[in-house]
Design a protein around this motif. Sequence first.
Motif, short mmCIF file in Angstrom:
data_model
loop_
_atom_site.label_atom_id
_atom_site.label_comp_id
_atom_site.label_asym_id
_atom_site.label_seq_id
_atom_site.Cartn_x
_atom_site.Cartn_y
_atom_site.Cartn_z
N CYS A 71 0.83 -1.20 0.00
CA CYS A 71 0.00 0.00 0.00
C CYS A 71 0.87 1.26 0.00
CB CYS A 71 -0.93 0.01 1.21
SG CYS A 71 -1.98 1.47 1.24
N CYS A 74 -0.24 3.36 3.61
CA CYS A 74 0.05 2.86 4.95
C CYS A 74 1.17 1.81 4.93
CB CYS A 74 -1.20 2.28 5.59
SG CYS A 74 -1.79 0.77 4.82
N CYS A 95 -4.25 -0.40 -0.28
CA CYS A 95 -5.07 -1.43 0.32
C CYS A 95 -6.53 -0.93 0.28
CB CYS A 95 -4.60 -1.72 1.73
SG CYS A 95 -4.94 -0.40 2.91
N CYS A 98 -7.29 2.20 2.59
CA CYS A 98 -6.75 3.49 2.14
C CYS A 98 -7.43 3.92 0.85
CB CYS A 98 -5.25 3.39 1.92
SG CYS A 98 -4.33 3.20 3.45
#
Length: 111
Positions: A71, A74, A95, A98
């Motif tokens: 991701c 994050c 992801c 997010c």
Amino acid sequence: MLRDKLKQRISNEPTECISYLKELVKSNRVYDGEALEIFIYVIKNGPEQLTNIQWDILLDKGLLPDFYVECDRCEDAIQWSDMYQAIFIKKDHCCPFCSYLVHKKNVRLLD
Ligand SMILES: [Zn+2]
């Protein structure tokens, strides 16, 4: 290092990884002959018996850098089942969580 983490992950989650490889092959995303060959090998035989040379091809020519991402926001691992979405459909390399947040923010910008 991403490469080592990826190798570990393939060994730990072979079934999920194979489903993703099938998705790539079926949708004709794989143009490199060597990569395609190793993907098909892993789909048929699993990753357990791979030699070091085969691992190199799978990781360096096959999955990295275009077919495996973490991701962007994050730096969490993206589930194998969400990988295709993140790279090819949403193209945000996020992801699902997010991705949802980013999308929400963009929608608000349009208000
Ligand atoms: Zn994320």
